[in-house]
Design an enzyme around this catalytic site. Structure first.
Site, PDB file in Angstrom:
ATOM      1  N   PRO A  84       1.020  -1.211   0.091  1.00 36.67           N
ATOM      2  CA  PRO A  84      -0.003  -0.016   0.123  1.00 36.67           C
ATOM      3  C   PRO A  84       0.742   1.439   0.040  1.00 36.67           C
ATOM      4  CG  PRO A  84       0.012  -1.040   2.046  1.00 36.67           C
ATOM      5  CD  PRO A  84       0.741  -1.885   1.395  1.00 36.67           C
TER       6      PRO A  84
ATOM      7  N   ASP B 229       5.743   2.768   2.024  1.00 38.33           N
ATOM      8  CA  ASP B 229       4.896   1.796   2.114  1.00 38.33           C
ATOM      9  C   ASP B 229       4.092   1.988   3.595  1.00 38.33           C
ATOM     10  OD1 ASP B 229       4.008  -0.696   2.991  1.00 38.33           O
ATOM     11  OD2 ASP B 229       5.980  -1.964   2.837  1.00 38.33           O
ATOM     12  N   HIS B 230       2.703   2.163   3.490  1.00 33.77           N
ATOM     13  CA  HIS B 230       2.134   2.756   4.476  1.00 33.77           C
ATOM     14  C   HIS B 230       2.092   1.535   5.618  1.00 33.77           C
ATOM     15  CE1 HIS B 230      -0.677   4.977   6.564  1.00 33.77           C
ATOM     16  NE2 HIS B 230      -1.172   5.670   5.552  1.00 33.77           N
ATOM     17  N   ARG B 231       2.451   0.395   5.509  1.00 36.24           N
ATOM     18  CA  ARG B 231       2.462  -0.596   6.357  1.00 36.24           C
ATOM     19  C   ARG B 231       3.651  -0.392   7.388  1.00 36.24           C
ATOM     20  NH1 ARG B 231       3.472  -5.847   2.972  1.00 36.24           N
ATOM     21  NH2 ARG B 231       5.066  -4.560   2.456  1.00 36.24           N
ATOM     22  N   ALA B 232       4.408   0.097   6.941  1.00 35.72           N
ATOM     23  CA  ALA B 232       6.055   0.521   7.793  1.00 35.72           C
ATOM     24  C   ALA B 232       6.057   2.103   8.016  1.00 35.72           C
ATOM     25  CB  ALA B 232       7.179   0.109   7.146  1.00 35.72           C
TER      26      ALA B 232
END
Length: 448
Positions: A241, A420-423
């Site tokens: 994402p 990276d929106h997860r990180a």
């Protein structure tokens, strides 16, 4: 006893390689350390060395063979005193690869199987028994709306060619349309054809070719690097994402610093020992920014977040005949601008010659992609996992900027950070690019 030479695993992720060139031939004597062959991976061309002394008894896989699996037998080395008789029972040499041909519809061997018209189902029997609507039959005897019997191959070929089946007369059993009928209709041009439509995603290669006039294009087979880029970028878009933050940086002080650093370079062989580029300074700024915002210097895994102790920055390098690779400058935050410039020059030259070692382009914590030299103002770059960020760099240009209450002309460069929106969350991504902007606009702070 003969020694088997196997296709080596030249990187932890390598599964196949191309045997580009043999540097020895059968009957040649070799010793440990001699280069036997050149192997192409998706990123580089590497040399295979002999680990034993002996004579090349048999070359099993000829040069030019693509996609040779790791650990597959490629040659046999005879020890001292052994002759060809020791090769009895050894695998036969493979045939030399044939030139690649364009993909196309494959003809079925022989004639299509003759098949009787299937027995109608009860519902079909009732429908067939009912009076058919009156209307003018088509030229081939098929009424409009009447079920047309055709082989699966004929249906596929007709669809790809845009030919309506009810406009074709079948020559198969009971009027069944077969491949020859479709070929004849396509050759004559007399069959009623549907208007060409855009090929859907996932369409076959042949269907895509039909969208363009024959002879209007040249086919260039994909090499291993292009296939890998396509696969990894597709995976990145589908699984990571991504969001983007952009900042405009005034770079007049950066350009002045660059000029001073290059002017201070000592001479070597009558030339400056180094030449620092704008991109080298951007790489340094990104490394220092990650050291100052360590929460963004991370890699996402399903089990934990990996926070890195150093900023290892990959730099995108365009390769001849398309493709790109990202050699990595390790621990950027601790290196001088001149060291970064010299290392980048060496890595880029060997990257273009496909001579990088796997450890020189694998891993890394982030990357820089610069298209400013092509006149690009700004763009967004796709993250290359396992990185959590990538910085896209546009070209510097003169723009009006507001300084205090006045409008002045300054050199401005646009940077876009993909995260990276997860990180890296939105606020963290904004914090990181703000730190990069501060370093770019006041680059002397990187040297403190």
């Amino acid at each position: 006893m003969p020694t088997n030479i196997l296709m080596p695993a030249l990187s932890p992720t390598m599964e196949k390689g191309n045997l580009a060139k043999w540097l020895v031939k059968e009957g040649d004597a070799v010793k440990s350390g001699d280069v036997l062959a050149e192997i192409e991976t998706d990123k580089a061309t590497m040399e295979v060395e002999a680990v034993d002394e002996g004579t090349v008894g048999k070359i099993v896989v000829p040069e030019g063979t693509a996609d040779v699996p790791v650990n597959e037998l490629i040659a046999i080395l005879l020890e001292e005193g052994e002759d060809k008789s020791a090769l009895d029972g050894a695998p036969k040499a493979k045939a030399a690869p044939a030139p690649a041909k364009a993909d196309g519809p494959k003809d079925e061997p022989g004639e299509e199987p003759k098949a009787e018209k299937p027995a109608p189902r009860p519902s079909e029997a009732k429908r067939d028994a009912a009076p058919k609507p009156e209307g003018k039959p088509s030229a081939n005897g098929h009424d409009k709306g009447e079920r047309v019997f055709a082989s699966p191959l004929a249906r596929r070929l007709a669809k790809e060619a845009g030919i309506e089946l009810n406009a074709i007369s079948g020559s198969g059993p009971h009027g069944r349309i077969v491949k020859a009928d479709v070929d004849a209709a396509r050759a004559s041009g007399g069959a009623k054809t549907a208007a060409p439509a855009a090929a859907p995603a996932g369409a076959s290669d042949e269907a895509l070719r039909k969208l363009f006039p024959e002879g209007s294009f040249e086919e260039i087979p994909h090499d291993g690097m292009r296939k890998t880029i396509a696969r990894r970028m597709t995976e990145a878009r589908q699984t990571v994402p991504q969001f983007y933050v952009t900042a405009d940086c005034v770079i007049d002080d950066l350009l002045s610093l660059r000029e001073q650093v290059n002017a201070a370079a000592p001479e070597k062989d009558g030339k400056p020992a180094w030449k620092v580029s704008v991109n080298d300074i951007v790489v340094k700024a990104l490394g220092v920014a990650l050291a100052r915002v360590p929460a963004a210097n991370v890699t996402w895994t399903e089990g934990a977040m990996l926070r890195h102790k150093h900023a290892d920055v990959g730099v995108a390098v365009a390769l001849p005949n398309n493709g790109l690779i990202t050699p990595i400058i390790r621990a950027v935050e601790s290196k001088t601008l001149s060291a970064i410039a010299l290392e980048m020059k060496d890595l880029a030259a060997r990257a273009r010659d496909r001579k990088l070692k796997p450890e020189e382009y694998q891993g890394g914590t982030t990357a820089v992609s610069n298209l400013g030299m092509y006149g690009v103002k700004d763009f967004t770059a796709v993250i290359n996992p396992p990185h959590s960020t990538i910085l896209a760099v546009g070209g510097g240009e003169k723009r009006p900027v507001v300084k205090g209450s006045d409008i002045k002309i300054a050199t401005v460069m646009s940077l876009t950070l993909t995260c990276d929106h997860r990180a890296v969350d939105g606020a963290l991504g904004a914090t990181l690019i703000a730190e990069i902007k501060k370093l770019i606009e006041k680059p002397i702070s990187m040297l403190a």
